[in-house]
Design a protein around this motif. Sequence first.
Motif, PDB file in Angstrom:
ATOM      1  N   GLY A  72      14.445 -25.938  38.998  1.00 41.85           N
ATOM      2  CA  GLY A  72      15.500 -25.410  39.837  1.00 41.85           C
ATOM      3  C   GLY A  72      15.052 -24.828  41.165  1.00 41.85           C
ATOM      4  N   TRP A  73      13.868 -25.143  41.633  1.00 44.49           N
ATOM      5  CA  TRP A  73      13.349 -24.611  42.890  1.00 44.49           C
ATOM      6  C   TRP A  73      13.683 -25.535  44.054  1.00 44.49           C
ATOM      7  CZ3 TRP A  73      11.659 -19.826  43.280  1.00 44.49           C
ATOM      8  CH2 TRP A  73      11.118 -19.190  42.159  1.00 44.49           C
ATOM      9  N   THR A 105       9.620 -20.818  52.083  1.00 46.90           N
ATOM     10  CA  THR A 105      10.557 -20.117  51.211  1.00 46.90           C
ATOM     11  C   THR A 105      10.806 -20.962  49.971  1.00 46.90           C
ATOM     12  OG1 THR A 105      12.452 -21.092  52.357  1.00 46.90           O
ATOM     13  CG2 THR A 105      11.731 -18.891  53.082  1.00 46.90           C
ATOM     14  N   TYR A 106      10.999 -20.279  48.879  1.00 50.06           N
ATOM     15  CA  TYR A 106      11.274 -20.931  47.599  1.00 50.06           C
ATOM     16  C   TYR A 106      12.511 -20.259  47.026  1.00 50.06           C
ATOM     17  CZ  TYR A 106       6.555 -22.324  48.551  1.00 50.06           C
ATOM     18  OH  TYR A 106       5.451 -22.822  49.183  1.00 50.06           O
ATOM     19  N   THR A 107      13.524 -21.071  46.727  1.00 53.14           N
ATOM     20  CA  THR A 107      14.801 -20.528  46.277  1.00 53.14           C
ATOM     21  C   THR A 107      15.136 -21.084  44.904  1.00 53.14           C
ATOM     22  OG1 THR A 107      15.538 -20.485  48.579  1.00 53.14           O
ATOM     23  CG2 THR A 107      17.236 -20.260  46.882  1.00 53.14           C
ATOM     24  N   ARG A 108      15.579 -20.181  44.033  1.00 48.99           N
ATOM     25  CA  ARG A 108      16.046 -20.583  42.699  1.00 48.99           C
ATOM     26  C   ARG A 108      17.141 -19.628  42.282  1.00 48.99           C
ATOM     27  NH1 ARG A 108      12.225 -20.996  37.448  1.00 48.99           N
ATOM     28  NH2 ARG A 108      12.188 -18.763  37.713  1.00 48.99           N
ATOM     29  N   GLY A 109      18.273 -20.204  41.905  1.00 53.53           N
ATOM     30  CA  GLY A 109      19.388 -19.381  41.436  1.00 53.53           C
ATOM     31  C   GLY A 109      19.854 -18.363  42.461  1.00 53.53           C
ATOM     32  N   GLY A 110      19.772 -18.699  43.757  1.00 58.04           N
ATOM     33  CA  GLY A 110      20.220 -17.786  44.799  1.00 58.04           C
ATOM     34  C   GLY A 110      19.187 -16.760  45.229  1.00 58.04           C
ATOM     35  N   THR A 111      18.079 -16.685  44.514  1.00 57.21           N
ATOM     36  CA  THR A 111      17.021 -15.740  44.864  1.00 57.21           C
ATOM     37  C   THR A 111      15.968 -16.447  45.712  1.00 57.21           C
ATOM     38  OG1 THR A 111      17.364 -14.515  42.818  1.00 57.21           O
ATOM     39  CG2 THR A 111      15.271 -14.167  43.953  1.00 57.21           C
ATOM     40  N   VAL A 112      15.662 -15.860  46.876  1.00 60.23           N
ATOM     41  CA  VAL A 112      14.687 -16.431  47.786  1.00 60.23           C
ATOM     42  C   VAL A 112      13.369 -15.672  47.653  1.00 60.23           C
ATOM     43  CG1 VAL A 112      14.129 -16.936  50.193  1.00 60.23           C
ATOM     44  CG2 VAL A 112      16.499 -17.103  49.402  1.00 60.23           C
ATOM     45  N   THR A 113      12.293 -16.429  47.468  1.00 62.59           N
ATOM     46  CA  THR A 113      10.952 -15.855  47.402  1.00 62.59           C
ATOM     47  C   THR A 113      10.172 -16.347  48.609  1.00 62.59           C
ATOM     48  OG1 THR A 113      11.008 -15.869  44.991  1.00 62.59           O
ATOM     49  CG2 THR A 113       8.844 -15.700  46.013  1.00 62.59           C
ATOM     50  N   SER A 114       9.515 -15.438  49.269  1.00 61.96           N
ATOM     51  CA  SER A 114       8.685 -15.806  50.413  1.00 61.96           C
ATOM     52  C   SER A 114       7.360 -16.351  49.907  1.00 61.96           C
ATOM     53  CB  SER A 114       8.424 -14.578  51.284  1.00 61.96           C
ATOM     54  OG  SER A 114       7.408 -14.855  52.225  1.00 61.96           O
ATOM     55  N   GLY A 115       6.869 -17.385  50.576  1.00 61.60           N
ATOM     56  CA  GLY A 115       5.552 -17.911  50.236  1.00 61.60           C
ATOM     57  C   GLY A 115       4.470 -16.846  50.357  1.00 61.60           C
ATOM     58  N   ALA A 121      -0.400 -18.501  48.491  1.00 58.06           N
ATOM     59  CA  ALA A 121       0.147 -18.546  49.849  1.00 58.06           C
ATOM     60  C   ALA A 121      -0.808 -19.228  50.831  1.00 58.06           C
ATOM     61  CB  ALA A 121       0.481 -17.146  50.336  1.00 58.06           C
ATOM     62  N   ARG A 122      -2.090 -18.989  50.678  1.00 56.46           N
ATOM     63  CA  ARG A 122      -3.103 -19.633  51.518  1.00 56.46           C
ATOM     64  C   ARG A 122      -4.118 -20.248  50.568  1.00 56.46           C
ATOM     65  NH1 ARG A 122      -6.272 -16.940  54.964  1.00 56.46           N
ATOM     66  NH2 ARG A 122      -6.198 -18.622  56.451  1.00 56.46           N
ATOM     67  N   GLN A 123      -4.156 -21.566  50.521  1.00 59.94           N
ATOM     68  CA  GLN A 123      -4.970 -22.246  49.524  1.00 59.94           C
ATOM     69  C   GLN A 123      -5.855 -23.307  50.165  1.00 59.94           C
ATOM     70  OE1 GLN A 123      -2.466 -23.936  46.484  1.00 59.94           O
ATOM     71  NE2 GLN A 123      -3.959 -23.468  44.922  1.00 59.94           N
ATOM     72  N   LYS A 124      -7.134 -23.300  49.750  1.00 60.85           N
ATOM     73  CA  LYS A 124      -8.050 -24.344  50.194  1.00 60.85           C
ATOM     74  C   LYS A 124      -7.641 -25.663  49.553  1.00 60.85           C
ATOM     75  CE  LYS A 124     -12.098 -21.359  50.527  1.00 60.85           C
ATOM     76  NZ  LYS A 124     -13.428 -21.062  49.974  1.00 60.85           N
TER      77      LYS A 124
END
Length: 148
Positions: A72-73, A105-115, A121-124
Amino acid sequence: MDRSDPALGIAFEQIPDVTGPQAEAMNSLMQFQVEFWRSRTAGKVSPAIKDLATDDALAQVKDVVTTNKKDGWTTGGKVTSTYGKLSGSQRLVVVDLCSDERQATYTRGGTVTSGADLPTARQKVRAEVAVQPTGAWAVQTYRPGASC
């Protein structure tokens, strides 16, 4: 060639100044990254990615898109790839980069999560781009790793 696409939400930084086969490999890698991000933000695998990836890399893209959809993302915002070490030459080029999703941004069920709030968030990432039997360059591996 810089394949940054502000409308899509993808940017590239510190693009190596290379020529010949390395430039062809970098072009294919950047286009792969654009289509991977397009796939993630659209929630379906971009048809253009099949020409930019081998079976293993394509399976990874499909897995990410399918898992996000099943859970659901939806994905939006911006991702930035900053290039680091590049090695290889005629048939295989290995590129190390940092994928920065702090502005995603990642949204699921109306809730937004910031990366920025995620541990990834920062990945090799280590990408291997190789010449295929057709003569085209394609991403054969795209492996996320530790934080960068």
